[in-house]
Write a protein that holds these residues in place. Structure first.
Motif, PDB file in Angstrom:
ATOM      1  N   CYS A  66     -17.588   5.290   2.403  1.00  0.00           N
ATOM      2  CA  CYS A  66     -18.664   4.456   1.894  1.00  0.00           C
ATOM      3  C   CYS A  66     -18.665   4.597   0.378  1.00  0.00           C
ATOM      4  O   CYS A  66     -19.048   5.645  -0.151  1.00  0.00           O
ATOM      5  N   HIS A  67     -18.225   3.558  -0.299  1.00  0.00           N
ATOM      6  CA  HIS A  67     -18.139   3.571  -1.765  1.00  0.00           C
ATOM      7  C   HIS A  67     -19.435   3.015  -2.339  1.00  0.00           C
ATOM      8  O   HIS A  67     -19.844   1.906  -1.992  1.00  0.00           O
ATOM      9  N   ASP A  84     -20.125   4.630  -8.593  1.00  0.00           N
ATOM     10  CA  ASP A  84     -18.680   4.875  -8.565  1.00  0.00           C
ATOM     11  C   ASP A  84     -18.361   6.217  -7.924  1.00  0.00           C
ATOM     12  O   ASP A  84     -17.650   7.064  -8.476  1.00  0.00           O
ATOM     13  N   VAL A  85     -18.936   6.399  -6.718  1.00  0.00           N
ATOM     14  CA  VAL A  85     -18.758   7.599  -5.913  1.00  0.00           C
ATOM     15  C   VAL A  85     -18.452   7.157  -4.498  1.00  0.00           C
ATOM     16  O   VAL A  85     -18.977   6.150  -4.028  1.00  0.00           O
ATOM     17  N   THR A  86     -17.605   7.908  -3.813  1.00  0.00           N
ATOM     18  CA  THR A  86     -17.271   7.598  -2.431  1.00  0.00           C
ATOM     19  C   THR A  86     -17.597   8.776  -1.536  1.00  0.00           C
ATOM     20  O   THR A  86     -17.249   9.925  -1.846  1.00  0.00           O
ATOM     21  N   PHE A  87     -18.281   8.477  -0.441  1.00  0.00           N
ATOM     22  CA  PHE A  87     -18.535   9.452   0.612  1.00  0.00           C
ATOM     23  C   PHE A  87     -17.507   9.196   1.698  1.00  0.00           C
ATOM     24  O   PHE A  87     -17.283   8.053   2.087  1.00  0.00           O
ATOM     25  N   PRO A 101     -15.488  11.361  -6.791  1.00  0.00           N
ATOM     26  CA  PRO A 101     -15.706  10.315  -7.794  1.00  0.00           C
ATOM     27  C   PRO A 101     -14.747   9.151  -7.579  1.00  0.00           C
ATOM     28  O   PRO A 101     -13.637   9.323  -7.070  1.00  0.00           O
ATOM     29  N   GLY A 102     -15.197   7.961  -7.941  1.00  0.00           N
ATOM     30  CA  GLY A 102     -14.343   6.781  -7.892  1.00  0.00           C
ATOM     31  C   GLY A 102     -14.169   6.206  -6.500  1.00  0.00           C
ATOM     32  O   GLY A 102     -14.894   6.525  -5.569  1.00  0.00           O
TER      33      GLY A 102
END
Length: 115
Positions: free
Chosen positions: A37-38, A43-46, A62-63
């Motif tokens: 899940c971005h 600008d973080v992705t889980f 990150p990103g």
């Protein structure tokens, strides 16, 4: 804009909701798939794994996602909070482009019961 911690909490509530689901929703969530899940505004992705209706091993990076998950979501952090809180319907958010969902056709068909 929501914080990373608020997003992590929202994903935790989503995981609890999936784990407590019954019937068709429970069967739809009983996948074994990698998920990401971005959060476009942060600008973080889980990333994690959907296993038997639970989201496990949630990590933050990150990103954009480093690896391509089998089920991929992208949205603004506020939209995630509103989705989990029931203030925003997934179908409407997806149809308007506020939420992007990418998965195989088979997974999309199974997941439609969750959404």
């Amino acid at each position: 804009m929501a914080t990373i911690e608020e997003c992590r909490d929202a994903l935790g509530r989503l995981a609890e909701n999936l784990a407590g689901a019954e019937g068709d929703v429970r069967r739809a969530a009983a996948l074994d798939r990698s998920v990401s899940c971005h959060m476009t505004d942060l600008d973080v992705t889980f990333t994690g794994r959907l296993v038997d209706g639970r989201i496990e091993r949630v990590a933050t990076a990150p990103g954009r996602p480093a690896e391509r998950a089998q089920i991929r979501l992208a949205m603004a952090s506020e939209d995630l909070l509103r989705l989990v809180d029931g203030e925003l319907g997934f179908a409407r958010a997806w149809g308007s482009g506020r939420v992007r969902l990418e998965a195989s056709l088979r997974d999309l068909l199974r997941m439609r019961k969750l959404l």
